[in-house]
Design a protein around this motif. Structure first.
Motif, short mmCIF file in Angstrom:
data_model
loop_
_atom_site.label_atom_id
_atom_site.label_comp_id
_atom_site.label_asym_id
_atom_site.label_seq_id
_atom_site.Cartn_x
_atom_site.Cartn_y
_atom_site.Cartn_z
N GLY A 236 -37.92 -85.97 -27.78
CA GLY A 236 -38.57 -87.24 -27.52
C GLY A 236 -37.69 -88.15 -26.68
O GLY A 236 -36.50 -87.90 -26.50
N GLU A 237 -38.29 -89.20 -26.18
CA GLU A 237 -37.57 -90.22 -25.43
C GLU A 237 -38.01 -91.59 -25.92
O GLU A 237 -39.06 -91.73 -26.55
CB GLU A 237 -37.83 -90.10 -23.93
N GLY A 238 -37.21 -92.60 -25.62
CA GLY A 238 -37.56 -93.95 -26.05
C GLY A 238 -36.38 -94.89 -25.96
O GLY A 238 -35.24 -94.48 -25.66
N GLU A 239 -36.65 -96.15 -26.26
CA GLU A 239 -35.65 -97.19 -26.06
C GLU A 239 -34.45 -97.10 -26.99
O GLU A 239 -33.40 -97.70 -26.74
CB GLU A 239 -36.29 -98.57 -26.19
N ASP A 240 -34.57 -96.35 -28.09
CA ASP A 240 -33.46 -96.26 -29.04
C ASP A 240 -32.48 -95.14 -28.73
O ASP A 240 -31.55 -94.90 -29.51
CB ASP A 240 -34.00 -96.07 -30.47
N ARG A 241 -32.62 -94.45 -27.61
CA ARG A 241 -31.71 -93.36 -27.29
C ARG A 241 -30.24 -93.81 -27.34
O ARG A 241 -29.42 -93.14 -27.99
CB ARG A 241 -32.03 -92.75 -25.93
N PRO A 242 -29.85 -94.92 -26.68
CA PRO A 242 -28.42 -95.31 -26.73
C PRO A 242 -27.93 -95.55 -28.16
O PRO A 242 -26.80 -95.18 -28.50
CB PRO A 242 -28.37 -96.60 -25.90
N LEU A 243 -28.75 -96.17 -29.00
CA LEU A 243 -28.35 -96.43 -30.38
C LEU A 243 -28.18 -95.12 -31.16
O LEU A 243 -27.23 -94.98 -31.95
CB LEU A 243 -29.39 -97.31 -31.08
N LEU A 244 -29.07 -94.18 -30.93
CA LEU A 244 -28.98 -92.90 -31.63
C LEU A 244 -27.78 -92.10 -31.15
O LEU A 244 -27.11 -91.43 -31.95
CB LEU A 244 -30.27 -92.11 -31.45
N GLU A 245 -27.50 -92.16 -29.87
CA GLU A 245 -26.32 -91.47 -29.34
C GLU A 245 -25.04 -92.01 -29.98
O GLU A 245 -24.13 -91.25 -30.35
CB GLU A 245 -26.26 -91.61 -27.82
N LYS A 246 -24.97 -93.33 -30.14
CA LYS A 246 -23.80 -93.94 -30.79
C LYS A 246 -23.71 -93.51 -32.25
O LYS A 246 -22.61 -93.27 -32.78
CB LYS A 246 -23.87 -95.46 -30.70
N ARG A 247 -24.84 -93.41 -32.91
CA ARG A 247 -24.84 -93.02 -34.32
C ARG A 247 -24.36 -91.57 -34.47
O ARG A 247 -23.60 -91.25 -35.38
CB ARG A 247 -26.25 -93.18 -34.90
N ILE A 248 -24.81 -90.71 -33.58
CA ILE A 248 -24.37 -89.31 -33.60
C ILE A 248 -22.86 -89.24 -33.38
O ILE A 248 -22.14 -88.51 -34.08
CB ILE A 248 -25.12 -88.51 -32.52
N ALA A 249 -22.36 -90.02 -32.42
CA ALA A 249 -20.92 -90.03 -32.14
C ALA A 249 -20.12 -90.56 -33.33
O ALA A 249 -19.05 -90.04 -33.65
CB ALA A 249 -20.64 -90.86 -30.89
N ARG A 250 -20.66 -91.58 -33.99
CA ARG A 250 -19.96 -92.16 -35.13
C ARG A 250 -19.81 -91.14 -36.26
O ARG A 250 -18.81 -91.13 -36.98
CB ARG A 250 -20.70 -93.40 -35.62
N HIS A 251 -20.81 -90.28 -36.40
CA HIS A 251 -20.73 -89.22 -37.42
C HIS A 251 -19.95 -87.99 -36.92
O HIS A 251 -19.80 -87.02 -37.67
CB HIS A 251 -22.14 -88.78 -37.83
#
Length: 387
Positions: A236-251
């Motif tokens: 999927g795509e959408g406006e929350d991609r940058p936030l999700l990428e940061k969350r993945i990196a944080r984990h």
């Protein structure tokens, strides 16, 4: 093509059906329109699809070439409240002119804002209109003004289509009497993708707060160390991609969790997955859950409003978790990833359960709705004949 007698019977006495929606992108409503409009054409109806998007905007789901496609090219306005009001008035005027030109026997609109525009464009014309809600009216991001307008305009709709029994509670008592529950049609033919290791957990949807992928990432991170051969793929795509990428990196999960972008069709992502998870905070129905089940995937889902509780029989054809319970979701994922026999049993049962959403069964419910409207019209006409 002239309507056949059988087609007229199955769709009521409405040989020409117009369908109105925002655009022809990758959403669930667009897929429903693709499926039901194609089947109506096969039955012998004339079908016109009216969309507000640009003429050159891509069409994600196939539209039968026998269907007349009208694209108005008037998207929502920006630049302040006054500009927004002007854009709404332009859209109403353009739709009113188009419906006068197309002259359908019945008009069906999809989604709250388009339902409002269609009902306003039909005022004073005597047009028969069915409105169809495709999301959770209590939670979706349409402003309160649109929701209130729709509630005030429901009297103008001859029929109201909701996707689940539970969602009927969102309607007032008078509107509920004109409402029908018609789930979405599900049609999936999984296509095998690139070679995989047999341990792919899939999720799909727009990358927005509604879909709860932030909670899914947290849940997967809780159990991922115990299942090192599993990965999580989010399509999927959408406006929350940058936030999700940061969350993945944080984990520190960049090697285990991937954001795949849009799939070309449900057939693609279902064919590349070994289990499926729905992490939504709310839904109207949960198309992707139905698609995963139809594809024979074992599924786990938050029990959000609306859809999962009517689609899954817990422990029989899927796993249900209280909505928003991240540790509970992590536990369900662990069960799926750690038990091959459970995956096989749930997947096969899910495939059987999803047969109730096969397109021909859902199409019959739309046909029954139109036939019922035609009967009511005939009764009213008979009563109005002078003695």
């Amino acid at each position: 093509m002239a309507p056949t007698a059988d087609g007229a019977r199955r769709g009521g006495g409405f040989p020409h059906i117009a369908i109105v929606l925002a655009g022809l992108g990758a959403g669930g409503a667009e897929r429903v329109v693709s499926l039901i409009s194609g089947r109506w054409v096969e039955e012998g109806h004339r079908v016109t699809v009216i969309a507000f998007d640009r003429v050159d905007a891509p069409v994600f789901h196939a539209i039968d070439p026998r269907i007349r496609l009208v694209r108005l090219g008037i998207e929502p306005g920006g630049g302040g409240r006054l500009a927004g009001v002007r854009a709404v008035l332009r859209r109403i005027a353009a739709l009113r002119r188009t419906l006068a030109d197309v002259a359908p026997d019945v008009t069906i609109s999809f989604l709250t804002k388009i339902n409002v525009l269609t009902l306003l464009a039909s005022l004073g014309t005597g047009r028969r209109v069915i409105v169809s809600e495709r999301n959770n009216p209590r939670m979706q991001q349409a402003s309160r003004v649109w929701t209130l307008l729709l509630a005030r305009l429901h009297w103008r709709a001859e029929g109201i289509v909701m996707q689940t029994r539970a969602s009927l509670a969102c309607l007032g008592a008078a509107a509920r009497r004109r409402a029908s529950v018609i789930p979405n049609p599900i049609s999936v033919h999984p296509v095998e993708g690139p070679p995989r290791d047999g341990h792919v957990l899939a999720a799909t949807g727009r990358l927005t707060w509604q879909k709860g992928f932030d909670m899914l990432i947290d849940a997967f991170a809780l159990v991922a160390p115990a299942y090192p051969d599993w990965t999580l793929a989010i399509w999927g795509e959408g406006e929350d991609r940058p936030l999700l990428e940061k969350r993945i990196a944080r984990h520190r999960m960049a090697d285990r969790i991937s954001l795949r972008g849009n799939s070309r069709s449900p057939d693609e992502w279902v064919g590349q997955a070994d289990a499926f998870v729905l992490s939504s905070r709310y839904e109207g129905f949960g198309n992707v859950l139905g698609e995963a089940m139809a594809g024979g995937l074992p599924v786990a889902a938050f029990n959000c409003d609306f859809g999962p509780a009517e689609m899954i029989r817990p422990e029989e054809d899927g796993l249900l978790v209280p909505c928003g319970d991240v540790p509970g979701l992590a536990g369900a994922l662990g069960r799926l990833m750690g038990d091959g026999e459970l995956r096989a049993r749930l997947g096969e049962a899910a495939r059987r359960s999803a047969r109730r959403y096969r397109p021909e069964a859902i199409q019959q419910r739309w046909d029954d709705l139109l036939a019922g409207m035609d009967i009511r019209r005939s009764i009213r006409g008979a009563r109005s004949v002078p003695c």
